[in-house]
Design a protein around this motif. Sequence first.
Motif, PDB file in Angstrom:
ATOM      1  N   ARG A   1       0.326  -0.915   0.176  1.00  0.00           N
ATOM      2  CA  ARG A   1       0.371   0.435   0.190  1.00  0.00           C
ATOM      3  C   ARG A   1       0.841   1.516   0.193  1.00  0.00           C
ATOM      4  NH1 ARG A   1      -5.373   1.589   2.345  1.00  0.00           N
ATOM      5  NH2 ARG A   1      -6.305  -0.820   1.041  1.00  0.00           N
TER       6      ARG A   1
ATOM      7  N   ARG B   1      -3.772   5.504  -0.357  1.00  0.00           N
ATOM      8  CA  ARG B   1      -4.540   4.886  -0.451  1.00  0.00           C
ATOM      9  C   ARG B   1      -4.678   3.474  -0.888  1.00  0.00           C
ATOM     10  NH1 ARG B   1      -9.508   9.337   1.215  1.00  0.00           N
ATOM     11  NH2 ARG B   1      -9.953   8.084   3.288  1.00  0.00           N
ATOM     12  N   ARG B   2      -3.730   3.815  -2.176  1.00  0.00           N
ATOM     13  CA  ARG B   2      -3.511   2.720  -3.045  1.00  0.00           C
ATOM     14  C   ARG B   2      -3.530   1.483  -3.248  1.00  0.00           C
ATOM     15  NH1 ARG B   2      -5.954   4.589  -8.849  1.00  0.00           N
ATOM     16  NH2 ARG B   2      -6.186   6.714  -7.983  1.00  0.00           N
TER      17      ARG B   2
END
Length: 64
Positions: free
Chosen positions: A46, A49-50
């Motif tokens: 991560r 937030r991806r």
Amino acid sequence: MSRALTMPEPDDPITLQEACDLAFRGNITIASLRVEARRGNLEVFRVGRRDFTTLNAIRDMRKK
């Protein structure tokens, strides 16, 4: 300005959406890849937030 779509190198980070599109031709969802990650079958990392993975990680998952 549009981004040219090129096939990433096997160890280049790709989003889970890109993984769905490139490796599975859109036949699975991001949720399916996240389930495989929770099961320990897919390496995901991560940034912010991806979630990202690599084509090599997908190849390894398919071998399991």
